[in-house]
Scaffold this motif. Sequence first.
Motif, PDB file in Angstrom:
ATOM      1  N   ALA A   1      11.855   4.371-104.270  1.00  0.00           N
ATOM      2  CA  ALA A   1      11.044   3.295-103.703  1.00  0.00           C
ATOM      3  C   ALA A   1      11.867   2.021-103.542  1.00  0.00           C
ATOM      4  O   ALA A   1      11.737   1.303-102.529  1.00  0.00           O
ATOM      5  CB  ALA A   1       9.817   3.040-104.576  1.00  0.00           C
ATOM      6  N   LEU A   2      12.715   1.726-104.531  1.00  0.00           N
ATOM      7  CA  LEU A   2      13.574   0.542-104.429  1.00  0.00           C
ATOM      8  C   LEU A   2      14.557   0.704-103.279  1.00  0.00           C
ATOM      9  O   LEU A   2      14.781  -0.234-102.500  1.00  0.00           O
ATOM     10  CB  LEU A   2      14.315   0.316-105.743  1.00  0.00           C
ATOM     11  CG  LEU A   2      15.329  -0.834-105.747  1.00  0.00           C
ATOM     12  CD1 LEU A   2      14.646  -2.161-105.465  1.00  0.00           C
ATOM     13  CD2 LEU A   2      16.086  -0.882-107.062  1.00  0.00           C
ATOM     14  N   ALA A   3      15.158   1.884-103.151  1.00  0.00           N
ATOM     15  CA  ALA A   3      16.098   2.126-102.060  1.00  0.00           C
ATOM     16  C   ALA A   3      15.428   1.914-100.713  1.00  0.00           C
ATOM     17  O   ALA A   3      16.004   1.298 -99.799  1.00  0.00           O
ATOM     18  CB  ALA A   3      16.667   3.538-102.150  1.00  0.00           C
ATOM     19  N   GLU A   4      14.208   2.375-100.568  1.00  0.00           N
ATOM     20  CA  GLU A   4      13.501   2.215 -99.297  1.00  0.00           C
ATOM     21  C   GLU A   4      13.165   0.752 -99.029  1.00  0.00           C
ATOM     22  O   GLU A   4      13.215   0.285 -97.894  1.00  0.00           O
ATOM     23  CB  GLU A   4      12.230   3.075 -99.289  1.00  0.00           C
ATOM     24  CG  GLU A   4      12.505   4.552 -99.120  1.00  0.00           C
ATOM     25  CD  GLU A   4      13.372   4.847 -97.902  1.00  0.00           C
ATOM     26  OE1 GLU A   4      13.024   4.371 -96.795  1.00  0.00           O
ATOM     27  OE2 GLU A   4      14.410   5.511 -98.051  1.00  0.00           O
ATOM     28  N   ALA A   5      12.822   0.014-100.087  1.00  0.00           N
ATOM     29  CA  ALA A   5      12.532  -1.406 -99.916  1.00  0.00           C
ATOM     30  C   ALA A   5      13.777  -2.163 -99.460  1.00  0.00           C
ATOM     31  O   ALA A   5      13.705  -3.039 -98.582  1.00  0.00           O
ATOM     32  CB  ALA A   5      11.994  -1.991-101.222  1.00  0.00           C
ATOM     33  N   VAL A   6      14.934  -1.846-100.051  1.00  0.00           N
ATOM     34  CA  VAL A   6      16.186  -2.498 -99.650  1.00  0.00           C
ATOM     35  C   VAL A   6      16.557  -2.078 -98.227  1.00  0.00           C
ATOM     36  O   VAL A   6      16.989  -2.901 -97.408  1.00  0.00           O
ATOM     37  CB  VAL A   6      17.310  -2.165-100.645  1.00  0.00           C
ATOM     38  CG1 VAL A   6      18.653  -2.702-100.145  1.00  0.00           C
ATOM     39  CG2 VAL A   6      16.994  -2.734-102.024  1.00  0.00           C
ATOM     40  N   ARG A   7      16.357  -0.798 -97.920  1.00  0.00           N
ATOM     41  CA  ARG A   7      16.677  -0.299 -96.582  1.00  0.00           C
ATOM     42  C   ARG A   7      15.832  -1.018 -95.517  1.00  0.00           C
ATOM     43  O   ARG A   7      16.322  -1.392 -94.451  1.00  0.00           O
ATOM     44  CB  ARG A   7      16.435   1.206 -96.534  1.00  0.00           C
ATOM     45  CG  ARG A   7      17.221   1.935 -95.453  1.00  0.00           C
ATOM     46  CD  ARG A   7      16.951   3.433 -95.500  1.00  0.00           C
ATOM     47  NE  ARG A   7      17.307   4.028 -96.768  1.00  0.00           N
ATOM     48  CZ  ARG A   7      18.538   4.381 -97.122  1.00  0.00           C
ATOM     49  NH1 ARG A   7      19.535   4.179 -96.285  1.00  0.00           N
ATOM     50  NH2 ARG A   7      18.771   4.937 -98.305  1.00  0.00           N
ATOM     51  N   LEU A   8      14.565  -1.206 -95.825  1.00  0.00           N
ATOM     52  CA  LEU A   8      13.675  -1.913 -94.908  1.00  0.00           C
ATOM     53  C   LEU A   8      14.028  -3.396 -94.847  1.00  0.00           C
ATOM     54  O   LEU A   8      14.068  -4.005 -93.781  1.00  0.00           O
ATOM     55  CB  LEU A   8      12.226  -1.725 -95.355  1.00  0.00           C
ATOM     56  CG  LEU A   8      11.112  -2.265 -94.446  1.00  0.00           C
ATOM     57  CD1 LEU A   8      11.159  -1.598 -93.079  1.00  0.00           C
ATOM     58  CD2 LEU A   8       9.755  -2.045 -95.104  1.00  0.00           C
ATOM     59  N   GLY A   9      14.336  -3.971 -96.007  1.00  0.00           N
ATOM     60  CA  GLY A   9      14.618  -5.401 -96.086  1.00  0.00           C
ATOM     61  C   GLY A   9      15.880  -5.811 -95.368  1.00  0.00           C
ATOM     62  O   GLY A   9      15.970  -6.932 -94.868  1.00  0.00           O
ATOM     63  N   ARG A  10      16.872  -4.894 -95.306  1.00  0.00           N
ATOM     64  CA  ARG A  10      18.124  -5.267 -94.635  1.00  0.00           C
ATOM     65  C   ARG A  10      17.936  -5.408 -93.125  1.00  0.00           C
ATOM     66  O   ARG A  10      18.789  -5.965 -92.439  1.00  0.00           O
ATOM     67  CB  ARG A  10      19.205  -4.228 -94.927  1.00  0.00           C
ATOM     68  CG  ARG A  10      19.011  -2.906 -94.210  1.00  0.00           C
ATOM     69  CD  ARG A  10      20.092  -1.907 -94.531  1.00  0.00           C
ATOM     70  NE  ARG A  10      19.792  -0.603 -93.944  1.00  0.00           N
ATOM     71  CZ  ARG A  10      20.495   0.492 -94.152  1.00  0.00           C
ATOM     72  NH1 ARG A  10      21.557   0.456 -94.953  1.00  0.00           N
ATOM     73  NH2 ARG A  10      20.154   1.630 -93.583  1.00  0.00           N
ATOM     74  N   GLY A  11      16.833  -4.904 -92.606  1.00  0.00           N
ATOM     75  CA  GLY A  11      16.527  -5.006 -91.186  1.00  0.00           C
ATOM     76  C   GLY A  11      15.318  -5.877 -90.927  1.00  0.00           C
ATOM     77  O   GLY A  11      14.418  -5.494 -90.173  1.00  0.00           O
ATOM     78  N   TYR A  12      15.282  -7.030 -91.597  1.00  0.00           N
ATOM     79  CA  TYR A  12      14.233  -8.037 -91.419  1.00  0.00           C
ATOM     80  C   TYR A  12      12.888  -7.642 -92.032  1.00  0.00           C
ATOM     81  O   TYR A  12      11.920  -8.385 -91.914  1.00  0.00           O
ATOM     82  CB  TYR A  12      13.994  -8.336 -89.923  1.00  0.00           C
ATOM     83  CG  TYR A  12      15.202  -8.823 -89.173  1.00  0.00           C
ATOM     84  CD1 TYR A  12      15.605 -10.160 -89.243  1.00  0.00           C
ATOM     85  CD2 TYR A  12      15.942  -7.957 -88.383  1.00  0.00           C
ATOM     86  CE1 TYR A  12      16.721 -10.615 -88.544  1.00  0.00           C
ATOM     87  CE2 TYR A  12      17.061  -8.398 -87.684  1.00  0.00           C
ATOM     88  CZ  TYR A  12      17.447  -9.716 -87.759  1.00  0.00           C
ATOM     89  OH  TYR A  12      18.549 -10.172 -87.075  1.00  0.00           O
ATOM     90  N   GLY A  13      12.802  -6.474 -92.668  1.00  0.00           N
ATOM     91  CA  GLY A  13      11.502  -5.983 -93.112  1.00  0.00           C
ATOM     92  C   GLY A  13      10.732  -5.311 -91.985  1.00  0.00           C
ATOM     93  O   GLY A  13       9.521  -5.070 -92.112  1.00  0.00           O
TER      94      GLY A  13
END
Length: 395
Positions: free
Chosen positions: A219-231
């Motif tokens: 879940a953390l990895a996905e949050a960072v993955r999403l966050g690196r692209g503006y969310g």
Amino acid sequence: MAVTTGEAGLPAALGGTAAFPEGLPLTRVEVPDREELTRRFDAVLDSGQLTNGTTVRELEEAAAEFLDVPHVVAVANCTSGLMLALQAFGVAGTRVVMPSFTFSATAHAAHWAGGTPVFAEIERDTLTLDPADAEAALAPGVGALMATHVYGTPCRVEELQKIADEAGVPLLYDAAHGLGSRRAGRPIGGFGSAEVFSLSPTKVVVAAEGGLVATHDEALAEAVRLGRGYGNPGDYDCVFPGLNARMSELHAALALVSLRSLPERIAHRTALVGAFASRVQGLPGLRLPALAPEDTSTWKDLTLILDAEAFGCGAVALADALKAEGIDSRRYFHPAVHRQKAYADLPEKRELPVTDEMAELVLTVPLWSHMDEATILKVADAAIRIQAHADQLPK
């Protein structure tokens, strides 16, 4: 250890011949296999996709395998990785406990994620976070615990994890220096809630600029993955305020080539540090940060710890004398973060006498992955000459 005397043995600051009249920089980037790098660059340019594409995926998979973790997310730099992890932890409006003896980005990341840095002590021998003082700082209202593997020296991860678990807070490692370090044989990268690496030009693996977030938490990895692209999940209806923290394909290509030869570079750096340590063994007032026998450090930096009284001069005077020899140096880390202007107005100020003391004693000297032994021994010999005449140096 023999210390030369007479005119030939004088340091350059007192009229002797400079060890490196052409200059010896603190760091010098080792460019990996240029032929393979050119092939990879050509493939990226031919693909027409320059950011966050298949080369980035390949780097993430290679790093995950190297670190023995299920999830690695490539980001634009280590700082943005720390910011996104802390945002995912929900530290906004909370206190974030961390060492002050670290690069300022550790604290900056907490600030930008909406947290308030609270600084804790380090250990005199390793210069890493003191678990006992970190525990003392974990009062109610703390949203996360951060620690730094300083110069690549692994933290006391077992004790820190126990403290974080008992406090019920996530543990985030600033592992900027630590890609390739090991704690009792286990790769740095798999500890805590996440560990974040830097791939900037001064590191042992380089991407020109870049970072990696390693975690066991999907879940953390996905949050960072999403966050690196503006969310932005892809439909431009952003889920949360993210960043532009994507890694380019060209940076990922450089990192992939650099990563391949990492074990050999670490072995070479370890041998160079060993040669330096052997040469200066017995020199009064000089030591290196302690490393547990079962641990491996990247030795991202070769930092000297000086007892000014025993050595004969302090870090500033030694830096000046080394400069006369043509040897570059830096005071990593001085001033400590809690003494920097950016954090002068924090609401909570803790006394950090060990951090203050150690920040005055450290001086980092040149070390590169492709430096030869003769060069590192010349640096050691310069320090020996300077110490032998320290009482004659300008104060």
